[in-house]
Each structure stands twice: as structure tokens, then as C-alpha cells.
Design an enzyme around this catalytic site. Structure first.
Site, PDB file in Angstrom:
ATOM      1  N   TYR A 128       0.851  -1.187   0.000  1.00  0.00           N
ATOM      2  CA  TYR A 128       0.000   0.000   0.000  1.00  0.00           C
ATOM      3  C   TYR A 128       0.883   1.232   0.000  1.00  0.00           C
ATOM      4  CZ  TYR A 128      -3.378   3.483   1.651  1.00  0.00           C
ATOM      5  OH  TYR A 128      -4.170   4.601   1.788  1.00  0.00           O
ATOM      6  N   ASP A 142       9.286   2.742  -0.721  1.00  0.00           N
ATOM      7  CA  ASP A 142       8.306   3.361   0.157  1.00  0.00           C
ATOM      8  C   ASP A 142       8.648   2.947   1.585  1.00  0.00           C
ATOM      9  OD1 ASP A 142       6.160   4.098   1.712  1.00  0.00           O
ATOM     10  OD2 ASP A 142       4.628   3.405   0.307  1.00  0.00           O
ATOM     11  N   LYS A 186       5.566   8.849   8.976  1.00  0.00           N
ATOM     12  CA  LYS A 186       5.427   8.263  10.309  1.00  0.00           C
ATOM     13  C   LYS A 186       6.413   8.852  11.315  1.00  0.00           C
ATOM     14  CE  LYS A 186       2.359   5.139   8.843  1.00  0.00           C
ATOM     15  NZ  LYS A 186       0.927   5.231   9.132  1.00  0.00           N
TER      16      LYS A 186
END
Length: 427
Positions: A145, A240, A268
Site C-alpha cells: 500500500y 516506500d 510516520k
């Protein structure tokens, strides 16, 4: 606690004004059933719900809270920044310092562009890749994702060399046609696809450690193979690392594993729990971004001072204190306890990240992951919740250990796990 309201009542109120009652789908508990938990506060490894229950948190806001909730240094930094103004839409010293720190910790990054989310980081990286190569096609992996941009909400098509199919309504067919989707860890399939599309392939994007079909580690040679194929075809390799960046060490997973991508997407932890994202890479690609280049990207809140302050405080703390060996030790204890249970469960673990799959065998790709007994996981989740342990409310998400977790927290987790394994039927 003042103004207490039950999670049930809050959810009923929310459904009247928010689609589905939540602002991000997994929070609705559809994957596990029941009423979602509403959180009132967090400190260290603990959450307090709106009902007044205390829970030991192994979700950690989906990864950024590596220091735990309301860490004093982060709170102090955020408070000081907010006191000076929450947003200016203009350059600040903090964003320079954060970019400098990221470049120091990621030796293959000459430049960093701060954005507001992981989704924005990926959108920017792929736009850069297309501009740099003059090509349009993107190759991604099923089960990885990369945010909710149209071109990445795509699942595997009917064959290895076919375009993918949409996983959301509202995505134009032309966008789907620009994305190839292949099985994660299947280097032979990638070789076949890259050979067939060498002249049109702009980028290969991958989570170097998959975290959105549960934790799936790269097979030996997989990332090295992607690097080689990208080099052979002039394709941009994008890692990613929104989840893995600074989660397994004070740098990227690419640096830790020795495979250098062309572009790295971050998020994050570099925001310490506040919204942020970043793209990092060599000057030869990054300087294509406006205002020095012709690839446009902008955002009023990009590099906003409050998120930057939280990120700087968090990164300075993990660089100084090196919590990573301890996180790996605690994660290993959980994995070993699951392995010793002798049930149809399997714990994938790397450092302080883990997923308990309700399948007896290791998971290497999305097809393996989907064999998991999701009903078994739902029962397990609620058993753990009843015992005061908060896990991700979905089988295919990562759980996290933070630097705030104590030996006692892990013992309570293991006791709750043992109780859950005694309850029938689970797996």
C-alpha cells in the site's frame, strides 16, 4: 474523567456526521466486528479509552510513536513550536534542520522535500520518476500500500503482464492502464514484466519490507534483483519507507540492507506522531522539483513548524538512545511465544514490528496472507482487547513495540496471548 462518553455513544454520534463514523476505514472495526474503541488519551505504552479503560497499546498510531505516547521531549518541542505559531506558509529554520538531519542519516540522499503525508510523498516520487525517465508506466506489488492516490489503488490483474484492476470506485481506466501489479517477492515475474515494458517503465515502487498485508520480509535477493533490473532499463527504483524508515535503525531500511534506491518516501516517525511525509534522493532527480525544475509540487502546510519540531525531537531521541536492539529483543520474545503455542498461528517479526497471522506457515506474498483465518484473528483481537491489549483491528496490519514498552507490558501481552490460545475456536 471529566465529560466521559462511551465508545458506543460516540460511534453512534459519529455515524450521523462522518461517513461510516470514522475518518479512516480501518478504525470502524469492520475487519474484527464490534464497536470501535474511541481514545481519550495516551501516555507511554498505555491508552485510556473514552470509557475510562486502560489498554496496553501495540498499534502506536500505526507506527510513528516509536517513543510511546506523549513523550516528554516531543510534547515539549511541540508546545514550544506551537507557542511561536502553528503555521506560516513560509520557510522556517526547523525544516532546514530536519532536512539536514535526514540527509546525514541517509547517505544516498542529497536532497529532501517535505510534504504532508506518505501519500503525498509517493505521488511526488512517481511524478519525479516520470519526468526523469520520460516514461509513464509504474510497476507496483500486490499487497503493498502506497497511499490512496488513484494510480496506486490497484490490485493484481488477471495475468503477470496485464494491467491491474481498481480496488476503489472513482478511478479512471486510463489511470489503471498506467500501473502494472505483480506478486511481491516474485523476481522472475518482475524480470518478465520489465523485459516486456523496458521502454515504457518509469518506476518500480516497493515497500522494501511489506507492511500492508501484514509483515512480509523481502526474500533473499529480491531487492537486489529490483535494483539490478532498474539499472539495466534506466527505471527509477522507489522504496516506500513510510513505515520502515527509522523504525529498524536510525536510518532507512535501504541503508540497513545495503540496497540503494533512487528515491525514498518517508513518513510516520519523522513526524513523531504528527502529519508529515518526505521524498529523499540524489540531486540529479530531486532538483527536477520546482522551483529549480519543472516538476510541480506545493503545499501550504509542507514542513509546518509543529510537525517538524515533533520529528526533530523524535529523531534526535532515537539517534541518541538507540532503542532498536531493545525493540528487537521484545519483538523476538513475542515471536518465540507465538511459535511455542503449537497452534495454527505464525508470527512474522522484524525488529519491533510484528504480525500474528492465523496461518501455520510463513507468509511471502499477498496470496499467502489471504489464506489467513481472518475470523480467527477477529476472535483473537477481541480476546486480547478484553485482557487489556490493543492490537491493530485487522489481520493484515502491523503491530508495533515502542521504546515505552516495559518487560511487564510484554509479560501481560504474553499472558493475554496464552489465554486467547486456550479459548476455542480460534484457529
Amino acid at each position: 474523567m471529566a465529560d466521559m462518553a462511551s465508545s458506543h455513544d460516540l460511534f453512534e454520534r459519529a455515524k450521523r456526521v462522518i461517513p461510516g463514523g470514522v475518518n479512516s476505514p480501518v478504525r470502524a472495526f469492520h475487519a474484527v466486528g464490534g464497536t470501535p474503541v474511541f481514545i481519550a488519551s495516551g501516555r507511554g505504552s498505555r491508552l485510556v479509552t473514552s470509557d475510562g479503560r486502560e489498554l496496553i497499546d501495540f498499534c502506536g498510531s500505526w507506527g510513528p510513536l516509536i517513543l510511546g505516547h506523549a513523550h516528554p521531549e516531543v510534547v515539549s518541542a511541540v508546545s514550544a513550536a506551537a507557542a511561536n505559531g502553528t503555521s506560516f506558509g513560509a520557510a522556517t529554520r526547523g525544516e532546514v534542520e530536519l532536512a539536514e538531519l535526514l540527509c546525514r542519516q541517509i547517505p544516498y540522499a542529497d536532497r529532501v522535500r517535505l510534504v504532508n503525508s506518505g501519500t503525498e510523498a509517493v505521488m511526488t516520487a512517481l511524478r519525479l520518476a516520470r519526468a526523469h525517465t520520460g516514461r509513464d508506466l509504474i510497476l507496483k506489488f500486490d499487497g503493498c500500500y502506497h497511499g490512496h492516490a488513484d494510480q496506486l489503488l490497484v490490485a493484481a490483474g488477471s495475468g503477470l503482464l496485464t494491467q491491474g484492476v481498481a480496488t476503489s470506485k472513482g478511478i479512471p481506466q486510463a489511470v489503471l492502464d498506467s500501473t502494472l501489479v505483480l506478486p511481491y517477492n516474485d523476481l522472475a515475474a518482475v524480470e518478465q514484466a520489465v523485459t516486456a515494458h523496458a521502454d515504457s517503465l518509469a518506476a518500480i515502487i516497493v515497500e522494501p519490507v511489506a507492511g500492508n498485508m501484514g509483515l512480509v520480509a523481502p526474500a533473499p535477493g529480491f531487492l537486489e534483483g529490483l535494483r539490478k533490473l532498474a539499472d539495466q532499463t534506466g527505471t527509477v527504483l522507489v522504496f516506500d519507507e513510510v513505515i520502515t524508515g527509522f523504525r529498524l535503525g536510525p536510518t532507512t531500511y535501504g541503508r540497513l540492507c545495503g540496497v540503494t534506491p533512487d528515491l525514498t518516501c518517508l513518513g510516520k516517525i519523522i513526524g513523531g506522531g504528527l502529519p508529515i511525509g518526505a521524498v529523499a534522493g540524489p540531486a540529479g532527480i530531486m532538483d527536477r522539483l520546482a522551483p529549480v525544475g519543472e516538476v510541480y509540487q506545493a503545499g501550504t502546510l509542507s514542513g509546518n513548524p509543529v510537525a517538524v519540531a515533533a520529528g526533530l525531537a523524535t529523531l534526535h531521541a532515537v539517534i541518541r538512545d538507540n532503542p532498536y536492539p531493545r525493540l528487537a529483543e521484545l519483538g523476538t520474545r513475542i515471536r518465540q511465544a507465538v511459535a511455542a503455542a503449537g497452534r495454527a498461528v505464525h508470527c512474522a517479526q522484524l525488529g519491533g514490528m510484528f504480525t500474528i497471522f492465523f496461518t501455520p506457515t510463513a507468509v511471502g506474498n499477498k496470496q499467502d496472507a489471504t489464506r489467513s483465518n481472518t475470523r480467527g484473528y477477529a476472535r483473537f483481537f477481541h480476546s486480547m482487547l478484553d485482557s487489556g491489549i490493543y492490537l491493530p483491528p485487522a489481520q493484515f496490519e502491523l503491530a508495533f513495540v515502542s521504546a515505552a514498552h516495559s518487560d511487564e507490558d510484554i509479560e501481560l501481552f504474553l499472558a493475554a496471548f496464552g489465554k486467547a490460545m486456550q479459548e476455542s475456536p480460534l484457529a
